[in-house]
Design a protein around this motif. Structure first.
Motif, PDB file in Angstrom:
ATOM      1  N   ASP A  69       0.813  -1.216   0.000  1.00 40.06           N
ATOM      2  CA  ASP A  69       0.000   0.000   0.000  1.00 40.06           C
ATOM      3  C   ASP A  69       0.852   1.274   0.000  1.00 40.06           C
ATOM      4  O   ASP A  69       0.323   2.366  -0.189  1.00 40.06           O
ATOM      5  N   TYR A  70       2.166   1.130   0.248  1.00 42.94           N
ATOM      6  CA  TYR A  70       3.043   2.291   0.107  1.00 42.94           C
ATOM      7  C   TYR A  70       3.188   2.709  -1.362  1.00 42.94           C
ATOM      8  O   TYR A  70       3.542   3.843  -1.669  1.00 42.94           O
ATOM      9  N   SER A  71       2.932   1.777  -2.266  1.00 40.87           N
ATOM     10  CA  SER A  71       3.134   2.091  -3.686  1.00 40.87           C
ATOM     11  C   SER A  71       2.265   3.258  -4.145  1.00 40.87           C
ATOM     12  O   SER A  71       2.700   4.096  -4.928  1.00 40.87           O
ATOM     13  N   GLU A  72       1.036   3.304  -3.651  1.00 43.38           N
ATOM     14  CA  GLU A  72       0.163   4.407  -4.084  1.00 43.38           C
ATOM     15  C   GLU A  72       0.726   5.764  -3.664  1.00 43.38           C
ATOM     16  O   GLU A  72       0.679   6.732  -4.417  1.00 43.38           O
ATOM     17  N   THR A  73       1.267   5.799  -2.442  1.00 41.90           N
ATOM     18  CA  THR A  73       1.876   7.048  -1.965  1.00 41.90           C
ATOM     19  C   THR A  73       3.066   7.427  -2.840  1.00 41.90           C
ATOM     20  O   THR A  73       3.200   8.581  -3.273  1.00 41.90           O
ATOM     21  N   LEU A  74       3.923   6.444  -3.077  1.00 45.02           N
ATOM     22  CA  LEU A  74       5.132   6.736  -3.846  1.00 45.02           C
ATOM     23  C   LEU A  74       4.767   7.191  -5.250  1.00 45.02           C
ATOM     24  O   LEU A  74       5.339   8.125  -5.799  1.00 45.02           O
ATOM     25  N   VAL A  99      11.988   7.263 -10.895  1.00 43.30           N
ATOM     26  CA  VAL A  99      10.995   6.402 -11.547  1.00 43.30           C
ATOM     27  C   VAL A  99      11.400   4.944 -11.385  1.00 43.30           C
ATOM     28  O   VAL A  99      10.601   4.084 -10.991  1.00 43.30           O
ATOM     29  N   THR A 100      12.669   4.660 -11.664  1.00 41.08           N
ATOM     30  CA  THR A 100      13.157   3.283 -11.556  1.00 41.08           C
ATOM     31  C   THR A 100      13.004   2.760 -10.126  1.00 41.08           C
ATOM     32  O   THR A 100      12.584   1.626  -9.901  1.00 41.08           O
ATOM     33  N   ALA A 101      13.350   3.587  -9.161  1.00 39.25           N
ATOM     34  CA  ALA A 101      13.287   3.146  -7.760  1.00 39.25           C
ATOM     35  C   ALA A 101      11.852   2.851  -7.347  1.00 39.25           C
ATOM     36  O   ALA A 101      11.571   1.869  -6.655  1.00 39.25           O
ATOM     37  N   VAL A 102      10.918   3.703  -7.782  1.00 38.67           N
ATOM     38  CA  VAL A 102       9.506   3.459  -7.457  1.00 38.67           C
ATOM     39  C   VAL A 102       9.044   2.156  -8.091  1.00 38.67           C
ATOM     40  O   VAL A 102       8.349   1.342  -7.469  1.00 38.67           O
ATOM     41  N   GLU A 103       9.454   1.941  -9.329  1.00 34.96           N
ATOM     42  CA  GLU A 103       9.076   0.688  -9.995  1.00 34.96           C
ATOM     43  C   GLU A 103       9.649  -0.530  -9.259  1.00 34.96           C
ATOM     44  O   GLU A 103       8.971  -1.538  -9.086  1.00 34.96           O
ATOM     45  N   LYS A 104      10.889  -0.416  -8.824  1.00 34.77           N
ATOM     46  CA  LYS A 104      11.485  -1.528  -8.080  1.00 34.77           C
ATOM     47  C   LYS A 104      10.706  -1.807  -6.799  1.00 34.77           C
ATOM     48  O   LYS A 104      10.491  -2.946  -6.420  1.00 34.77           O
ATOM     49  N   PHE A 105      10.310  -0.729  -6.136  1.00 34.53           N
ATOM     50  CA  PHE A 105       9.535  -0.912  -4.908  1.00 34.53           C
ATOM     51  C   PHE A 105       8.221  -1.624  -5.221  1.00 34.53           C
ATOM     52  O   PHE A 105       7.835  -2.561  -4.525  1.00 34.53           O
ATOM     53  N   GLU A 106       7.555  -1.174  -6.268  1.00 33.21           N
ATOM     54  CA  GLU A 106       6.271  -1.785  -6.614  1.00 33.21           C
ATOM     55  C   GLU A 106       6.423  -3.280  -6.885  1.00 33.21           C
ATOM     56  O   GLU A 106       5.667  -4.102  -6.370  1.00 33.21           O
ATOM     57  N   GLU A 107       7.419  -3.609  -7.704  1.00 42.38           N
ATOM     58  CA  GLU A 107       7.637  -5.023  -8.038  1.00 42.38           C
ATOM     59  C   GLU A 107       7.922  -5.849  -6.789  1.00 42.38           C
ATOM     60  O   GLU A 107       7.360  -6.922  -6.592  1.00 42.38           O
ATOM     61  N   ALA A 108       8.833  -5.335  -5.955  1.00 44.43           N
ATOM     62  CA  ALA A 108       9.224  -6.104  -4.772  1.00 44.43           C
ATOM     63  C   ALA A 108       8.061  -6.272  -3.804  1.00 44.43           C
ATOM     64  O   ALA A 108       7.883  -7.333  -3.199  1.00 44.43           O
ATOM     65  N   SER A 109       7.220  -5.236  -3.692  1.00 45.74           N
ATOM     66  CA  SER A 109       6.135  -5.345  -2.715  1.00 45.74           C
ATOM     67  C   SER A 109       5.056  -6.295  -3.216  1.00 45.74           C
ATOM     68  O   SER A 109       4.462  -7.036  -2.432  1.00 45.74           O
ATOM     69  N   ALA A 168      16.892   5.651  -0.439  1.00 46.06           N
ATOM     70  CA  ALA A 168      15.948   5.093   0.536  1.00 46.06           C
ATOM     71  C   ALA A 168      14.988   4.121  -0.147  1.00 46.06           C
ATOM     72  O   ALA A 168      14.706   3.038   0.376  1.00 46.06           O
ATOM     73  N   LEU A 169      14.483   4.493  -1.323  1.00 46.34           N
ATOM     74  CA  LEU A 169      13.545   3.609  -2.013  1.00 46.34           C
ATOM     75  C   LEU A 169      14.246   2.336  -2.482  1.00 46.34           C
ATOM     76  O   LEU A 169      13.669   1.248  -2.441  1.00 46.34           O
ATOM     77  N   GLU A 170      15.481   2.479  -2.927  1.00 46.07           N
ATOM     78  CA  GLU A 170      16.239   1.280  -3.320  1.00 46.07           C
ATOM     79  C   GLU A 170      16.435   0.371  -2.098  1.00 46.07           C
ATOM     80  O   GLU A 170      16.319  -0.852  -2.189  1.00 46.07           O
ATOM     81  N   GLY A 171      16.742   0.969  -0.960  1.00 46.13           N
ATOM     82  CA  GLY A 171      16.902   0.182   0.264  1.00 46.13           C
ATOM     83  C   GLY A 171      15.600  -0.474   0.677  1.00 46.13           C
ATOM     84  O   GLY A 171      15.579  -1.622   1.119  1.00 46.13           O
ATOM     85  N   ALA A 172      14.507   0.235   0.506  1.00 46.32           N
ATOM     86  CA  ALA A 172      13.195  -0.328   0.853  1.00 46.32           C
ATOM     87  C   ALA A 172      12.873  -1.518  -0.045  1.00 46.32           C
ATOM     88  O   ALA A 172      12.424  -2.566   0.425  1.00 46.32           O
ATOM     89  N   ALA A 173      13.135  -1.352  -1.332  1.00 49.05           N
ATOM     90  CA  ALA A 173      12.877  -2.464  -2.270  1.00 49.05           C
ATOM     91  C   ALA A 173      13.757  -3.658  -1.916  1.00 49.05           C
ATOM     92  O   ALA A 173      13.306  -4.808  -1.931  1.00 49.05           O
ATOM     93  N   ALA A 174      15.010  -3.396  -1.572  1.00 48.67           N
ATOM     94  CA  ALA A 174      15.918  -4.486  -1.205  1.00 48.67           C
ATOM     95  C   ALA A 174      15.418  -5.220   0.031  1.00 48.67           C
ATOM     96  O   ALA A 174      15.494  -6.450   0.115  1.00 48.67           O
ATOM     97  N   THR A 175      14.871  -4.475   0.973  1.00 54.19           N
ATOM     98  CA  THR A 175      14.349  -5.096   2.195  1.00 54.19           C
ATOM     99  C   THR A 175      13.168  -6.005   1.887  1.00 54.19           C
ATOM    100  O   THR A 175      12.970  -7.012   2.551  1.00 54.19           O
ATOM    101  N   LEU A 176      12.400  -5.648   0.867  1.00 55.88           N
ATOM    102  CA  LEU A 176      11.226  -6.466   0.519  1.00 55.88           C
ATOM    103  C   LEU A 176      11.582  -7.665  -0.351  1.00 55.88           C
ATOM    104  O   LEU A 176      10.824  -8.625  -0.409  1.00 55.88           O
TER     105      LEU A 176
END
Lengths: 672, 672
Positions: free
Chosen positions: B523-528, B554-564, B658-666
């Motif tokens: 649900d963080y994806s919508e915010t990002l 853009v890339t970092a947001v996409e990575k977050f979306e995919e990982a989540s 931060a977003l790259e780190g968040a995606a990595a954590t997921l």
């Protein structure tokens, strides 16, 4: 000298001296049955023995051979080739790892200009060149003259053509320049000749610039590196000593990591500082030279004799100047409980750049997950004894490993029993034990311990300090630092390399496969107690004068001691009681997270990357908590008055809060 | 006014409006068999129903009754008595908690002087007093005149006796003072009358001081609080509206936490700033007054009429001045999977002091272990609808809870179905859903989300915004803010209080007892995505002009979306597959740690405590990442040139990292 911005500084690159091992935090269970006994299974001793047996000195030798076949300066084509070689091995379907990848960073490296090579010359007032230093080392073994051997230079020093009278400035410390001034020597516009040692490379130029020195030369004195030997037939290739023409290269940058992207991974898109204003570079031109050339310069200086402590082994009386005298691998299907990440760092010599960038890029996950970091940089300095640096919790696992491995010499002693003969200390808890050194910032462990707060260690084999006063193996960072040097003088037969691999491998398996993490957190108590005693003895009266009490620190240390003992008892009891997997995990988290609790990113705002309140740099001579020691030292030496004493108290509070947090982490998790 | 240093500011104190709940991270298994199926048992629905049923409105009412019986200003004897009362209940062997304790801090609180009470008066040039404001509120219900009712004052404002001509300055924002200057009004030495709203309390005095104003008055306009009603018979005790003599008190301190020990627990031994130089206090004397008195002052001002937007509901034309017109609990044996910590914060109204000090003292353990933080401050503002603020991962668990609980009104709707009528938004993923607000720094959740990076929420019942424009319930922070006010006007029958308790309790049980943590990180994806779109639309062209690309973002947001998304699928699959306890734990850590990855303590060095790169304060009107938005805003408005644009790029890099780190954590834990 010349600035080069390099695309593709590479992490994952094999370097002659770089091998890092990170332990991940999670089990990767193999079975499908979630409740099978394997979930709680402890260290597999059979696997441990198998792996120990597979480590083969001749294969290690072949590997080093291959890796060191060509120079492979960071970002060079050979550097990239070695990346591919390692990838190929680590991806080998038979013997490789689960996965292997590279990370590419765009970092600021510093190289000498090939068009305008660095020159050091003695020039007469007429303009005639009276003497020139060598521009490269003597080609003694056909390996010193290849096109890929980088010429001697001081990385990150600025370019320029300073001219001035030569003075001899010993180590180039502030007190050395102070001494020259006291002797009535006008330093403005001079060239300072300094010897390696005493302080870091870049600091010599930083200090010199404060006295308006125009340029700095740095040489290696045979007294410091060769036990005084300096003749060609006493040195490589006839012995392990540094030949007269050898020049130590290295980074003169004050910090570590890419200078333009502190705290951020040096990805192409990352924000960068302006190189013209970025800090930490030597402020004046600087060049290293060999002692062959240094002898010509130093033994022809005029002026009064240098102090006795400044004299070296060049065979003449060192004068101060200014100016010259008139004439003058794992089994294929078994898997450890926790993930293991192998890393091989690029650009270590430019200031731990690969490892630092890596920690910046993967900051979150590494800090969340990493149980411990094992560093092997120069794996063998010499073949007398093991030498380990690390934080206290790793002591016990290193001891366990060292007791299990035979020493490489014919003594039939274990590595542990051999080690204790060379480095030892009397522990209040254990009696006589081998002595671990503390971690500075000398290799890639630095960002792991100081920036991330991960329990770390550095493992090597080294020499008998009673037999040599060399501060490092003599050809260090010279063009004589070759495979054949190692093969012939450092570790003939490579038994010490095997011993280091076995030690690191044993520690690795214990950390990755033990049910309970073998991190003995109560061993931090001795450090804390000794820091506390030093504070009480050396600073107590002073602090009292300023109404600053060490009482809260005493209480915090006691709380830590109590909590760590109780945690140890809790683990011992559980080990006998067939523990629930979640109980195990809970305790393992406590063990893993302890080191993290000593980090405070706001403790030392002016010390880039250093956040560890126990191991941050200490400039004071009092062996106690660095923030406290340094703040006291500044308060005594400055006229800042109450502001400086307020900072002492702030630093004391920071330590107390960290120790309270550490004790809390060790107490049962439902008890704040 | 007077500074008082108070011993024993207490955490654990019950306050009328303060109830915080922290969830600990660890299971406390009850069985002895480590491999029994109970280890993997999911949320106990029977327990959930039992607890829901036990929550009883009449008992809640009795409790509030007891707690609000006497004023209990932080550090007062009654405050301490309530600590003991809560301790007694929480230690009750029948119905209490596992353990309960208090933490005592020595903090700087600010109280009015009883010897020299605050006075506001209109003084003639002759020295005659023409008019005096009230020094306390009208004793309408026999509860306004007790000795323990603190007189109206602006906490942390300095003492002094400024005199000057009165001007009306609207909200006291910078642009308000600018407008007065534009109108030709000389502000130096004046007293500025401002109304509550627009900006924080302390900021009014900060802004005023920049224009050399000598003192500030602050009043509550009936237009802002009473829907325009201002007559005694239209207000309390005849309705819920604020009576004319009511004065809003509160902290005028710019930050939160003890002002003298930022980042450190305010233990007796902790380092303290010098109060004379500590920052964040109002720079000039400030006093709040009621609209009864404000009306006399404002309706007698001379000068030109204030702009239309500055007019209020006092029944006269507001002039600008200067000067006046010539005439002018749980079941006993069942235990949840994870530890629950109940906390009741002291000194919230002085700037979240109790909670902040608590997070400072237990920083390490809280950050290591805490799954989520539930805040309930003003549990019921009014009885129309639920209102929730929180970070995106808590949305789903709040929805689950709200769907299960009936609304307190006779509609027979669930709380969820009632809620969606009042606050809603169109989600790209879910369609129409209730709208969660974002967390500012208005209550004790602030240090948990901004300083520690813990997923947090604030739960309350509130009013129908289409029916009233009150910015808060009218008697807020006045002496009319009493039990009978609540009983009669806010929540007769206390059904809304029960609804809030059920909602918070349901969320609490879900968070503490579910096998997989009910934090929906995707649900963080919508915010990002929405932050990204705002950046592209409102800043994209500008950034392009300065050669700054949003591509990496853009890339970092996409990575977050995919990982989540992948993580969510992984959890769904495991839920059907009888998962191994360590697999569960691994995923729960990922869910817990996600919020932590958005912290960067070096991102906003000048914003004390704020480290969360998504929720730090945003001064720019562009609804995107705050660091980026603010840096762009500064760069456009300053003449700093390239340095300001470099800061834009640095902020962009911080967000990307931060977003790259968040995606990595997921991502799976063995994949960096």
């Amino acid at each position: 000298m010349k600035w080069v911005k390099v695309l593709g500084g590479v992490v994952g690159v094999a370097a002659l001296l770089g091998l890092g091992i990170i332990l991940g935090h999670f089990a990767i269970p193999k079975g499908a049955d979630p409740l099978a006994p394997s979930v709680s299974q402890d260290l597999d001793l059979e696997i441990l023995e198998t792996v120990m047996g597979q480590l083969d000195a001749s294969r290690i030798r072949e590997t080093l051979r291959e890796l060191s076949r060509e120079p492979h300066l960071a970002s060079s084509p050979r550097d990239e080739a070695l990346v591919q070689l390692l990838l190929q091995r680590w991806r080998d379907p038979e013997s490789g790892l689960d996965s292997a990848g590279t990370s590419t960073y765009e970092v600021l490296l510093s190289f000498p200009s090939q068009e305008q090579p660095n020159r050091v010359a003695v020039v007469a007032p007429t303009g005639d060149i009276l003497f020139s230093c060598r521009q490269s080392e003597e080609n003694l073994t056909e390996e010193q003259a290849g096109p890929d051997v980088v010429s001697p230079y001081a990385a990150y020093a600025p370019s320029g053509t300073p001219q001035g009278l030569l003075v001899y400035a010993n180590w180039g410390m502030e007190e050395d320049f102070e001494e020259l001034q006291t002797q009535g020597i006008e330093l403005k516009g001079t060239i300072a000749l300094t010897r390696y040692g005493g302080i870091g490379r870049g600091a010599k130029a930083v200090n010199a610039a404060k006295y308006q020195v125009a340029g700095v030369l740095v040489y290696t004195d045979p007294a410091d590196i060769n036990d005084g030997h300096s003749l060609p037939n006493e040195t490589f290739p006839y012995s392990w000593y540094l030949p007269p023409s050898g020049v130590e290269r290295g980074s003169y940058y004050e910090y570590f990591g890419d200078p333009l992207t502190p705290y951020l991974p040096a990805n192409p898109s990352s924000f960068r500082l302006d190189p013209a204003t970025a800090s930490g570079f030597p402020p004046i031109p600087t060049q290293p030279i060999g002692f062959e050339d240094a002898k010509v310069l130093l033994c022809n200086l005029q002026g009064t004799s240098a102090p006795a402590a400044w004299q070296g082994a060049l065979g003449c009386d060192y004068k101060l100047g200014p100016g010259f005298q008139p004439d003058g691998a794992f089994a294929s299907t078994w898997r450890p409980r926790r993930s293991v990440v192998f890393a091989s760092w690029g650009a270590e010599e430019f200031g731990l750049i690969g490892s630092t960038e890596f920690t910046e890029e993967f900051f979150s996950k590494l800090q969340e997950r990493t149980v411990a970091y094992i560093n092997v940089d120069i794996s063998v300095f010499a073949n007398a004894t093991l030498r380990v640096q690390g934080t206290p919790p790793v002591q016990s696992v290193v001891f366990s490993a060292a007791k299990q491995i035979p020493a490489p010499d014919p003594s039939r002693l274990s590595i542990y029993d051999n080690w204790i003969r060379y480095f030892n200390r009397s522990s209040p808890v254990y009696g006589l034990v081998p002595r671990l050194g503390s971690l500075g910032a000398g290799s890639d462990y630095a960002p792991f311990i100081h920036f991330l707060g991960i329990s770390s260690m550095d493992i090597a084999y080294t020499y008998d300090q009673s037999k040599t006063s060399a501060r490092i193996y003599p050809t260090y960072h010279t063009a004589f630092d070759t495979f054949s040097y190692v093969d012939k003088f450092v570790d003939p037969g490579f038994g010490s390399h095997r011993a280091v691999a076995q030690t690191a491998g044993n520690v690795l398996l214990r950390l990755s496969d033990s049910l309970f993490l073998p991190l003995n957190v109560s061993d931090y108590s001795e450090t804390l107690r000794s820091f506390l005693q030093a504070a009480q003895q050396d600073l107590g009266a002073l602090l009292e004068q300023h109404s600053i009490s060490l009482g809260p620190l005493v209480t915090a240390v006691e709380k830590f001691e109590e909590a760590s003992i109780a945690l140890g008892q809790n683990i011992s009891a559980l080990q006998k009681a067939n523990p629930n997997p979640l109980q195990v995990r809970m305790l393992n988290d406590q063990l893993m997270l302890l080191e993290r609790t000593f980090l405070n990113p706001r403790a030392f705002p002016e010390e880039r990357y250093y956040s560890h309140v126990l191991w941050a740099p200490r400039t004071s001579s009092v062996a106690t908590f660095p923030g406290l020691a340094n703040a006291c030292s500044r308060a005594m030496n400055t006229s800042l008055g109450s502001a400086a004493w307020a900072e002492v108290q702030r630093q004391l509070s920071i330590v107390v809060a960290a120790l309270e947090g550490a004790a809390a982490t060790l107490r049962p998790v439902d008890d704040l």
